[in-house]
Design a protein around this motif. Structure first.
Motif, PDB file in Angstrom:
ATOM      1  N   ASP A  77      20.393-100.851  87.957  1.00 22.61           N
ATOM      2  CA  ASP A  77      19.246-101.082  88.804  1.00 22.61           C
ATOM      3  C   ASP A  77      18.644-102.539  88.604  1.00 22.61           C
ATOM      4  OD1 ASP A  77      18.619-102.118  86.095  1.00 22.61           O
ATOM      5  OD2 ASP A  77      18.024-100.352  84.326  1.00 22.61           O
ATOM      6  N   THR A  78      17.242-103.020  88.642  1.00 20.96           N
ATOM      7  CA  THR A  78      17.092-104.309  88.959  1.00 20.96           C
ATOM      8  C   THR A  78      16.377-105.002  87.556  1.00 20.96           C
ATOM      9  OG1 THR A  78      14.662-103.429  89.568  1.00 20.96           O
ATOM     10  CG2 THR A  78      15.962-103.577  91.299  1.00 20.96           C
ATOM     11  N   ARG A  79      16.734-104.923  86.437  1.00 16.01           N
ATOM     12  CA  ARG A  79      16.991-105.493  85.148  1.00 16.01           C
ATOM     13  C   ARG A  79      16.277-107.036  85.744  1.00 16.01           C
ATOM     14  NH1 ARG A  79      19.237-102.073  81.064  1.00 16.01           N
ATOM     15  NH2 ARG A  79      18.599-100.167  81.902  1.00 16.01           N
ATOM     16  N   ALA A  80      16.588-107.972  84.575  1.00 18.45           N
ATOM     17  CA  ALA A  80      16.842-109.204  85.369  1.00 18.45           C
ATOM     18  C   ALA A  80      18.021-109.559  83.925  1.00 18.45           C
ATOM     19  CB  ALA A  80      15.887-109.941  85.440  1.00 18.45           C
ATOM     20  N   ASP A  81      18.397-109.093  82.503  1.00 18.96           N
ATOM     21  CA  ASP A  81      18.373-109.546  82.079  1.00 18.96           C
ATOM     22  C   ASP A  81      19.945-108.457  81.737  1.00 18.96           C
ATOM     23  OD1 ASP A  81      18.120-106.790  80.887  1.00 18.96           O
ATOM     24  OD2 ASP A  81      16.864-107.851  79.203  1.00 18.96           O
ATOM     25  N   ALA A  82      20.933-109.149  81.033  1.00 18.80           N
ATOM     26  CA  ALA A  82      22.207-108.538  80.749  1.00 18.80           C
ATOM     27  C   ALA A  82      22.174-107.731  79.957  1.00 18.80           C
ATOM     28  CB  ALA A  82      23.510-109.883  79.961  1.00 18.80           C
ATOM     29  N   THR A  83      20.806-106.774  79.217  1.00 23.17           N
ATOM     30  CA  THR A  83      21.145-106.035  78.897  1.00 23.17           C
ATOM     31  C   THR A  83      21.819-104.112  78.996  1.00 23.17           C
ATOM     32  OG1 THR A  83      19.396-106.759  77.252  1.00 23.17           O
ATOM     33  CG2 THR A  83      19.744-103.930  76.972  1.00 23.17           C
ATOM     34  N   VAL A  84      22.404-104.116  78.425  1.00 28.42           N
ATOM     35  CA  VAL A  84      23.336-102.507  79.152  1.00 28.42           C
ATOM     36  C   VAL A  84      22.590-101.514  77.947  1.00 28.42           C
ATOM     37  CG1 VAL A  84      25.522-101.490  79.160  1.00 28.42           C
ATOM     38  CG2 VAL A  84      25.237-103.593  79.578  1.00 28.42           C
ATOM     39  N   ASP A  85      22.418-100.323  79.205  1.00 26.97           N
ATOM     40  CA  ASP A  85      21.804 -99.152  78.070  1.00 26.97           C
ATOM     41  C   ASP A  85      22.601 -98.101  77.936  1.00 26.97           C
ATOM     42  OD1 ASP A  85      18.885-100.671  78.259  1.00 26.97           O
ATOM     43  OD2 ASP A  85      18.403 -98.800  79.646  1.00 26.97           O
ATOM     44  N   LEU A  86      22.568 -97.465  77.252  1.00 26.56           N
ATOM     45  CA  LEU A  86      23.893 -96.685  76.736  1.00 26.56           C
ATOM     46  C   LEU A  86      23.140 -95.364  76.419  1.00 26.56           C
ATOM     47  CD1 LEU A  86      27.234 -95.722  75.781  1.00 26.56           C
ATOM     48  CD2 LEU A  86      26.110 -96.366  73.462  1.00 26.56           C
ATOM     49  N   VAL A  87      23.000 -94.741  77.559  1.00 22.28           N
ATOM     50  CA  VAL A  87      22.120 -93.110  77.054  1.00 22.28           C
ATOM     51  C   VAL A  87      22.958 -92.155  77.360  1.00 22.28           C
ATOM     52  CG1 VAL A  87      20.198 -91.546  78.934  1.00 22.28           C
ATOM     53  CG2 VAL A  87      20.959 -94.380  78.806  1.00 22.28           C
ATOM     54  N   ILE A  88      22.860 -91.636  76.159  1.00 22.90           N
ATOM     55  CA  ILE A  88      23.814 -90.586  75.168  1.00 22.90           C
ATOM     56  C   ILE A  88      23.128 -88.783  76.257  1.00 22.90           C
ATOM     57  CG2 ILE A  88      25.049 -89.195  73.128  1.00 22.90           C
ATOM     58  CD1 ILE A  88      23.812 -91.345  71.726  1.00 22.90           C
ATOM     59  N   GLY A  89      24.694 -88.408  76.707  1.00 27.56           N
ATOM     60  CA  GLY A  89      23.619 -87.709  77.463  1.00 27.56           C
ATOM     61  C   GLY A  89      24.683 -85.868  76.411  1.00 27.56           C
ATOM     62  N   PRO A  90      24.300 -85.436  77.166  1.00 23.57           N
ATOM     63  CA  PRO A  90      24.435 -83.286  76.154  1.00 23.57           C
ATOM     64  C   PRO A  90      25.381 -83.052  76.401  1.00 23.57           C
ATOM     65  CG  PRO A  90      23.707 -83.035  78.853  1.00 23.57           C
ATOM     66  CD  PRO A  90      23.505 -85.133  78.842  1.00 23.57           C
ATOM     67  N   GLN A  91      26.756 -83.976  76.720  1.00 22.60           N
ATOM     68  CA  GLN A  91      28.599 -82.967  76.815  1.00 22.60           C
ATOM     69  C   GLN A  91      29.009 -84.548  75.948  1.00 22.60           C
ATOM     70  OE1 GLN A  91      30.149 -83.040  80.457  1.00 22.60           O
ATOM     71  NE2 GLN A  91      28.843 -80.913  81.069  1.00 22.60           N
ATOM     72  N   PHE A  92      27.881 -84.789  74.694  1.00 19.40           N
ATOM     73  CA  PHE A  92      28.660 -86.797  74.517  1.00 19.40           C
ATOM     74  C   PHE A  92      28.968 -85.533  72.731  1.00 19.40           C
ATOM     75  CE2 PHE A  92      28.336 -89.062  70.506  1.00 19.40           C
ATOM     76  CZ  PHE A  92      28.798 -89.937  71.470  1.00 19.40           C
TER      77      PHE A  92
END
Length: 182
Positions: A144-159
């Motif tokens: 995406d276009t975020r300016a920082d180095a943060t990473v979103d770890l999004v947990i999905g339904p098959q996790f």
């Protein structure tokens, strides 16, 4: 009395027309042997250069080996399982990551998350996202276009679970040895 001078020299003989056939053949054999040796040297050198190039390209494609304490992540739950983001965040913290948030995914992309999960990051977090992907292999990437180095770890339904420490170390070992060659 007259002295006659006699020479004890042999009469000069006419030279035979010798052909240097044996030395010429010997020189040709030496030249062919030298040519064969140099051909082998250049062929071996080219093969070594190709192997080094392949190792370097795999090192470039390999995930980076980062210090987890330098990676900031947000753990987001895109499933219906309550508390999943909190337990994954605790595990990631125990592995040294800086977890800034653990919550349910409220973004409009929540409906698009399928499979194991998704890694969302900005241009500055691309390297960190490749490193986090070692812990959740098979996760989709979304820049995406975020300016920082943060990473979103999004947990999905098959996790089901995060990759173990041994699997992560095994994935990083070839990268370290390949980068040592380059």
């Amino acid at each position: 009395m007259q002295l006659t001078q006699t020479s004890e020299r042999r009469p000069v003989r006419a030279r035979r027309d010798r052909r240097p056939l044996v030395p010429v053949i010997f020189l040709l054999v030496l030249a062919l042997a030298a040519l064969g040796v140099w051909w082998n040297v250049f062929r071996t050198e080219a093969a070594d250069a190709r192997a080094d190039a392949a190792a370097c390209s795999s090192a470039e494609a390999a995930p980076p080996s980062l210090d987890p304490t330098t990676v900031q992540i947000r753990v987001l739950n895109a499933t219906d399982t309550a508390g999943l983001a909190g337990s994954v965040a605790a595990t990631m913290q125990s592995r040294g990551f800086v977890v800034t948030e653990a919550a349910n995914d409220s973004s409009p992309r929540r409906a698009d998350v399928t499979g194991i999960g998704e890694l969302r990051f900005g241009p500055r977090g691309a390297e960190a996202a490749r490193y986090v992907e070692l812990f959740i292999p098979g996760a989709a990437e979304y820049q995406d276009t975020r300016a920082d180095a943060t990473v979103d770890l999004v947990i999905g339904p098959q996790f089901t679970e995060l990759a173990g420490a041994e699997a992560v170390a095994a994935a990083l070992t070839p990268a370290a040895s390949a980068s040592a060659v380059c």
